[in-house]
Motif scaffolding. Sequence first.
Motif, short mmCIF file in Angstrom:
data_model
loop_
_atom_site.label_atom_id
_atom_site.label_comp_id
_atom_site.label_asym_id
_atom_site.label_seq_id
_atom_site.Cartn_x
_atom_site.Cartn_y
_atom_site.Cartn_z
N GLU A 163 39.78 29.82 40.81
CA GLU A 163 40.75 30.27 39.83
C GLU A 163 41.98 30.79 40.56
OE1 GLU A 163 39.30 32.98 36.99
OE2 GLU A 163 37.56 31.76 36.42
N LEU A 164 43.15 30.45 40.05
CA LEU A 164 44.38 30.83 40.73
C LEU A 164 44.78 32.28 40.49
CD1 LEU A 164 46.55 27.62 40.24
CD2 LEU A 164 45.03 28.26 42.13
N ASN A 165 43.96 33.03 39.79
CA ASN A 165 44.28 34.44 39.58
C ASN A 165 43.56 35.33 40.59
OD1 ASN A 165 41.68 34.28 38.72
ND2 ASN A 165 42.06 35.01 36.64
N ASP A 166 42.94 34.72 41.60
CA ASP A 166 42.26 35.50 42.62
C ASP A 166 42.73 35.03 43.99
OD1 ASP A 166 40.65 37.01 44.20
OD2 ASP A 166 38.75 36.26 43.41
N TYR A 167 43.92 35.47 44.37
CA TYR A 167 44.55 35.00 45.59
C TYR A 167 43.75 35.30 46.85
CZ TYR A 167 45.72 39.82 45.96
OH TYR A 167 45.64 41.18 46.01
N SER A 168 42.84 36.23 46.77
CA SER A 168 42.10 36.60 47.97
C SER A 168 41.18 35.48 48.43
CB SER A 168 41.27 37.86 47.71
OG SER A 168 40.30 37.62 46.73
#
Length: 380
Positions: free
Chosen positions: A172-177
């Motif tokens: 998912e692109l909302n978890d850059y880590s």
Amino acid sequence: MRLQSSLPILIGLLFFTACKPKVTSSVNHVITILPVHQKTALCCESNIPERFVTMADKLPAPLELTAAKPSHNGMVWIKAGAFMMGADNKQAADDEYPKHKVTVGGFWMDTTVVTNAEFAKFVKATGYVTTAERKPDWNELKKQLPPGTAKPDDSVLVAASLVFDPPKHPVELNDYSQWWEWKKGANWKHPHGPESNIKGKGNYPVVHVSWFDAVAYSKWAGKRLPTEAEWEWAARGGLQNKIYPWGNEPVDEGKPKANTWQGHFPDQNTLRDKFYGLAPVASFPANGYGLYDMAGNVWQWCADYYNNQYYKTTANGAINPKGPSKSYDPEEPYAKKRVIRGGSFLCNDSYCSGYRVARRMKSSEDSGLEHVGFRCVQDN
């Protein structure tokens, strides 16, 4: 897509936007230092708290010296003119509005971003040590963080920088880590960590350089960093109201026009442009002013402070604007931010349209990443 950095992570020291490293205990500690309000898709860049608050006032004495004969070699003259600065299409973010008329004077600009070879000459001449090569000072760093922020583990407070470390599967692109790693020993000479080097890559962009590093090099070379207005005027290359330095053709249509991410970000890159990571400078056609890589490859530092409301103060037009007097990013109000422009090899329309000429991004002054570099300008 509205790109924002709502993840106040302790990253200058710590982490950089857009990603999650192959999680290690130290990185996990960093990520949990500050509360995560909401995880929204971030751009290829992020916001990093400042590590060396007073560093700008403590530049080593040798940096007072400039190159023996500052010249315009490797530069092109950018003529004076006026243009409409800001929002250019439906991808525009809030801080790109309102679009407004800006007039800039003429200036010289480097045709390419500063390379490893050029930066190496600077380091050899001055003995300069970059931000990423220095151990963060927690007493200074905490001044830029919310009151009560706990001190991170000593294993995190080491000379390090953020390195792109892609997952092998969709995320998912909302978890850059999930695609960035805080790696000890990563710096301009070792872009992927201590086991890597830049041998044979003298013509590649120098990266892992902070805003302070870029300013120091510029002073030594008898130059300066461009203002945000100068950068956008130059990036447009003489075209009026176009989306990209080459016009309006989408980045993935026609011939490759810049070093960006093709395919599914961040786990699959089709290599349509022939490059997975960084590319040598000038690997793609120049814009109308003869400037290379004004889109993609590496983000580029500008002189200006970042303020998300700044364009509202210049809505009626501006002549040679130098940016706001103070930095302000509502997502990380304690950190001093500077503008970065141009996008990088990690930008993709599904995640980050950083290669648009109007795209504004920002990062803390002490941050250095695997895809952040700079180019210089010089007055007549």
